[in-house]
Design a protein around this motif. Structure first.
Motif, mmCIF file in Angstrom:
data_model
loop_
_atom_site.group_PDB
_atom_site.id
_atom_site.type_symbol
_atom_site.label_atom_id
_atom_site.label_comp_id
_atom_site.label_asym_id
_atom_site.label_seq_id
_atom_site.Cartn_x
_atom_site.Cartn_y
_atom_site.Cartn_z
ATOM 1 N N LEU A 151 -1.265 -1.298 12.592
ATOM 2 C CA LEU A 151 -2.629 -1.183 12.517
ATOM 3 C C LEU A 151 -3.467 0.271 13.796
ATOM 4 C CD1 LEU A 151 -4.525 -3.544 11.119
ATOM 5 C CD2 LEU A 151 -3.780 -1.377 9.306
ATOM 6 N N ARG B 218 -0.787 0.401 6.208
ATOM 7 C CA ARG B 218 -1.354 -0.131 4.897
ATOM 8 C C ARG B 218 -0.313 -0.006 4.099
ATOM 9 N NH1 ARG B 218 -3.210 1.984 0.073
ATOM 10 N NH2 ARG B 218 -4.656 0.950 -0.813
ATOM 11 N N GLU B 219 0.459 0.013 3.756
ATOM 12 C CA GLU B 219 1.957 0.232 2.718
ATOM 13 C C GLU B 219 2.394 -1.300 2.965
ATOM 14 O OE1 GLU B 219 6.464 1.323 1.788
ATOM 15 O OE2 GLU B 219 4.632 2.979 2.117
ATOM 16 N N SER C 214 0.729 -4.380 3.260
ATOM 17 C CA SER C 214 -0.047 -4.775 2.423
ATOM 18 C C SER C 214 0.056 -4.975 1.184
ATOM 19 C CB SER C 214 -1.364 -4.767 2.887
ATOM 20 O OG SER C 214 -1.955 -3.457 2.213
ATOM 21 N N ALA D 187 -0.593 5.363 9.388
ATOM 22 C CA ALA D 187 -1.431 4.842 8.807
ATOM 23 C C ALA D 187 -1.335 4.138 7.494
ATOM 24 C CB ALA D 187 -2.911 6.076 8.368
ATOM 25 N N ALA D 188 -0.981 5.059 6.225
ATOM 26 C CA ALA D 188 -0.466 4.951 5.267
ATOM 27 C C ALA D 188 1.184 4.310 5.227
ATOM 28 C CB ALA D 188 0.364 6.152 4.471
ATOM 29 N N PRO E 202 0.018 8.393 0.659
ATOM 30 C CA PRO E 202 -0.424 6.960 -0.142
ATOM 31 C C PRO E 202 0.449 6.120 -0.642
ATOM 32 C CG PRO E 202 -2.152 8.669 0.590
ATOM 33 C CD PRO E 202 -0.694 8.980 0.600
ATOM 34 N N TRP E 203 0.223 4.810 -0.471
ATOM 35 C CA TRP E 203 0.712 4.098 -2.145
ATOM 36 C C TRP E 203 0.364 4.581 -3.187
ATOM 37 C CZ3 TRP E 203 4.318 1.821 -3.818
ATOM 38 C CH2 TRP E 203 4.718 1.061 -4.713
#
Length: 992
Positions: free
Chosen positions: A720, A26-27, A29, A22-23, A91-92
């Motif tokens: 995703l 998302r990275e 973007s 998931a991380a 997470p970023w």
């Protein structure tokens, strides 16, 4: 000789895969400040995945310390705690959070210390932890460092970071991210403006912020100096009211001489779309207008207003034609076929016409009809000696052909050398910027000498840290900025009407043809401008976590003797012919060589990036027109050369080189930590053969042949979750992290029958650990390969019945079959109601059928239909029946209070509550807590239901069970946080 027992690392047992994926997704973007925006490099691994993998390679699994975690429950609890550390770390937003990073580093230091019989520094003492790691922890080495993601994350974790790559462009990017910043960390800038502020006590930067400030300052100096020399090539545009505005970009259309005699030899436009802006209320477009007074009898006219859907669609097609034709003549409507355009392009007879001018209109774009003056000024750059020099010297190298890379090439249309890719004005600007770097470097050197930097004359390339090296450093980042700028300053930059902005060339791993292209203002203040490019790059540099030294070398991985050893190997090697790195990187190499050959003479000693030794399977390099070199292949392979096709030669070269590389890795690797090797699936491979594909099997075979044991395979995704399952198919991850160990020298030989027995004995526990980690069912097939291949590869050979050695491809098929058998055997463990429901679901899903069919199934399980109705698993529909859908389940339900509790109900109710508006994770967690040990069976049933739904093509139903299985560890954690029920524990009904 048998090695001493190894402590298992977390990555060999379980990792929170879904949180990592998931991380990583998302990275993609994240743009501003992300290290990937320092300079383009292809197919970088997500930083989140690299960080988590490195952490898990070094941190011990709790089972390695039975004296500290004596029970399975204690080990599971500690494992879940470590998973939460990873979930907090990936997470970023956590990548620069010192509190999170210090906690993460302490976990690594704890495992290192325990392994040495010591205690780690106190948690919270960041400096002591870093010092301990750099003294006691093994160094990290990535022999295919590419864009530098893995060494960068090793450095972020406080570890000694090493990397190397054959490609000089990749090496320089890695140095700029990993090696150079620590040399000057904490130092203030040296530029005159900053030094004046320093005297007033205004500068309080940290890390590489001082360096970033200097690069910005001298980048601005280059821009201003360039404006003095070439500023007249970038005129302002006059608005309708007579005022002037700065140009954002000039939009051009390529032209070709019309093959229709009726056009009288006119050059006509080749346009893919006439739309300039498709935003509602701001639509703008361009139309070719017949005008006898204009050149070739036509001109472009910009228009604004409203359009019908049909009108807009027509404009979006430009002058493109249907299948078999490339374009149509804008004057006569005659067809212009692709072969004709290609022939004209190869004869250098394509032209260019200014289509529109985009200017800055105070928070909005203004599109203007092109003026003759702007076109004349742009063409005047063609007379500069710089343009002639570029064409005849450093940009004369050939651009890639379709044989070299996939995804489209422009060389088919005559853009066959690098100078063809740039407009004359772009050649003048980029060359001017490049040449000004040497002057800027001299200014930096003078100011550095005047500052507190030492007078050490050692250059940066030789490891210097004084004034000379600092001047080299600033020049390096300025050189990279010109190289990066070239990605936006070329004639293959497109204009995206939906965004009102130019889009750089390398949006994918190809150099495709672009017909109507944008030419951003290199001296402006938008995309494609030098100062904007530098500012974006420096957002990366100033935010880097400089936690320790790093080194990136220029080394061929197959011949790497590892200057430092032993090391923990973590690497992302190239995969077959996925990307032609060397061919593509020449686009940047030519500019870096011009700007920085004096600073990095060893890196840029060649005319182009090295290709002969590059470890990719590109058939064009191995056809009969390219005879093999002894430095590239072994004598055995050379003798087989004549009878092989170019494709076979390319694959043999790749596997031979990869074998050498893997052997070198094994020799350099530590005995205490596993290796991590990323394997990137090709899209065609994912779609066709999946986990039994020839490429995947060949790669695993190479690992086994190199003396490595594969005992973990973790699927890494960057998409995703809603794209994981499509049309009922189990979509494969984009890459797999292979966890490997060195095979014992005295590893035994076993038979096929013994291999299957070992699989049956060891896989159930391994599968259970993977499920406990929250690995979703969609990823189970790839994850189970790890422990299965661990059994296969820890033996010297597995012998078939005829005494031949079993291949990896055969082993994969056996592993998959045994896994399926284990899952099916699990069905018999469930309660009778659940067994009937499972059989019904596999046959009918939630469809309604006659009650007679249920009676037959119930009799086979020795259970009455009334019991099935009373439990709520099935609905009595008066002569018909069906499984109770989640929507029809009672809204108030407790497993602890249900006297006819079934595992089926546990799964369906938990799925219902998890996705209910008045439910969620906490409410679902309360149900899981009440299930007790029945929860373990419920989790297993969720995986089983996913497999059935996937096989049946029920995509939405499969997604429900995939999400539930992935969330199960979190639901268990949530369950421990809520009040414990006072009613009887549900597991009492399932103590079988």
């Amino acid at each position: 000789m048998t090695t001493t027992p190894q402590r298992k690392k977390l990555i060999e047992v379980s990792i929170p895969l879904e949180a990592i994926n998931a991380a990583a997704a998302r990275e993609k973007s994240i743009r501003h400040g992300h290290p990937s925006t320092l300079h383009l490099w292809w197919a970088r691994r997500p930083l989140a995945a690299c960080r988590a993998v490195l952490f898990s390679q070094l941190v011990d699994d709790p089972s390695s310390w039975p004296e500290r975690f004596p029970t399975e429950e204690a080990q599971d609890a500690e494992r879940r705690r470590l998973h939460r550390v990873i979930e907090r770390m990936v997470p970023w937003e956590a990548s620069n959070d010192e509190s999170v990073l210090n906690d993460t580093r302490w976990e690594i230091a704890r495992s290192v210390a325990w392994g040495l019989g010591e205690e780690p520094p106190a948690n919270g003492d960041g400096k002591a932890i870093l010092a301990y790691l750099q003294e006691k922890a093994p160094p990290i080495y990535d022999p295919f460092s590419g864009g530098g993601s893995i060494p960068l994350e090793a450095q972020r974790l406080g570890l000694l970071a090493y990397g190397s790559d054959l490609n000089p462009v990749a090496v320089l990017i890695g140095k700029a991210l990993v090696e150079i910043p620590p040399k000057f960390a904490g130092r203030p800038p040296v530029n005159p403006k900053a030094r004046m502020e320093l005297e007033r006590g205004h500068w309080n930067g940290r890390g590489a912020q001082g360096l970033a400030e200097d690069v910005r300052y001298y980048g601005q100096w280059i821009r201003d100096e360039a404006e003095k020399r070439i500023g007249h090539l970038y005129p302002k545009a006059r608005l309708p009211d007579g005022s002037e505005a700065t140009v954002i970009a000039w939009l051009w259309a390529r032209t070709v001489r019309s093959p229709d005699p009726a056009a009288n030899g006119a050059m006509v436009p080749l346009v893919s779309s006439f739309m300039l802006s498709t935003k509602d209320g701001k639509k703008a477009w361009v139309e070719p207008v017949i005008d006898a007074s204009a050149s070739d009898g036509w001109r472009f006219q910009v228009k604004k207003g409203t359009l019908s859907k049909a009108e807009e669609e027509k404009l979006k097609n430009g002058t493109k034609a249907g299948k078999g034709q490339a374009f149509v003549c804008a004057l006569t409507g005659a067809a212009i076929d692709r072969a004709y355009v290609q022939a004209e392009g190869k004869a250098d007879r394509l032209g260019r016409r200014l289509m529109a001018v985009v200017v800055d209109g105070n928070r909005s774009r203004i599109y203007l009809t092109p003026s003759h003056e702007h076109e004349v000024i742009a063409r005047s750059a063609n007379e500069w000696h710089i343009v002639e020099e570029a064409r005849e010297s450093f940009l004369s190298a050939a651009t890639p052909t379709r044989a070299m890379i996939t995804g489209g090439v422009c060389s088919a249309y005559g853009l066959r050398t690098y100078w063809h890719l740039f407009t004359p004005r772009q050649l003048v600007a980029l060359t001017t910027f490049s040449d000004l770097i040497a002057e800027a470097r001299q200014r930096v050197l003078a100011e550095a000498h005047a500052s507190s930097l030492s007078d050490d004359p050692t250059p940066l390339q030789e490891g210097g840290t004084g004034a000379e090296a600092y001047a080299d450093t600033v020049a390096t980042y300025l050189g990279l900025s010109v190289s990066k700028l070239a990605d936006s300053q070329n004639s293959l930059v497109s204009w995206k009407a939906s965004m009102d902005q130019a889009i750089h060339l390398f949006t994918r791993q190809a150099i495709p043809m672009v017909w109507d292209h944008a030419e951003p203002n290199a001296l402006g203040n938008g995309m494609g401008a030098l100062t904007v490019t530098i500012n974006n790059m420096m957002r990366v540099v100033e935010s880097l976590v400089v936690a320790g030294p790093g080194h990136i070398g220029n080394i061929n991985a197959a011949k790497n003797n590892y200057p430092v050893r032993p090391v923990v190997v973590s690497t992302d090697p190239p995969y077959y012919d996925n990307i032609g790195y060397a061919d593509l990187s020449d686009f940047f190499y030519v500019w870096l060589r011009r700007a920085l050959s004096g600073v990095w003479p060893d890196l840029f000693r060649r005319l182009a990036a090295p290709k002969a030794e590059e470890l990719v399977a590109t058939p064009y390099r191995f056809d009969d027109s390219n005879p093999p070199e002894w430095t590239r292949i072994t004598p055995a392979l050379f003798s087989a050369w004549p009878g092989m096709s170019a494709k076979e030669r390319a694959e043999a070269f790749f596997m031979n080189g990869m074998g050498e590389t893997l052997t070198a890795m094994r020799k350099a690797a530590t005995h205490t930590e596993p290796l991590a090797i990323y394997y990137a699936f090709k899209q065609s491979e994912v779609a066709a053969d999946g986990v039994t594909s020839a490429g995947w099997a060949s790669f695993l075979q190479g690992i086994a042949d190199a003396g490595l044991v594969v005992d973990g395979t973790w699927p890494v995704r960057t998409e995703l979750s809603n794209r994981m399952i499509s049309s009922g198919t189990n979509a494969l991850a984009s890459s797999i992290v292979l966890v490997c160990r060195k095979r014992n020298e005295d590893a035994p030989v076993i038979t096929r029958a013994e291999f299957i027995r070992l699989l049956r004995r060891e896989l159930p526990d391994a599968i259970d650990d993977i499920r406990k980690a929250g690995v979703g069912p969609v990823d189970m097939q790839q994850s189970v390969i790890g422990p299965g291949m661990g059994i296969f590869s820890r033996h010297t050979k597995v012998l078939e019945d005829d005494d031949s050695a079993m291949t990896v491809k055969t082993a994969l098929a056996i592993i998959n079959r045994v896994w399926e058998e284990i899952d099916q055997e699990l069905d018999a463990v469930f309660d009778a109601n659940t067994q009937v429901a499972l059989t019904w679901f596999a046959t009918y899903g939630f469809d309604t059928r006659s009650s007679g069919e249920l009676i037959t199934l119930a009799n086979a399980k020795n259970i009455g239909t009334n019991a099935l109705f009373d439990s709520g698993v099935f609905e009595d529909l008066r002569g018909k029946t069906a499984l109770t859908t989640r929507e029809n389940l009672p809204k108030v339900w407790s497993p602890a209070a249900d006297k006819t509790l079934t595992i089926w109900e546990c799964v369906q109710h938990t799925a219902r509550v998890l996705n209910a508006e008045d439910g969620g994770a906490e409410a679902a967690g309360r149900l899981v807590a009440e299930m007790g040990t029945a929860g373990d069976q419920a989790r297993k049933l969720a995986y089983r239901l996913f497999e059935i739904a996937t096989q049946k093509g029920w995509s939405q139903e499969a997604l429900v069970y995939n999400e539930l299985a992935q969330e199960w560890p979190h639901l268990e954690d949530a369950g421990t946080r809520v009040a414990q029920p006072t009613t009887r524990p549900a597991q009492a009904a399932f103590d079988l």
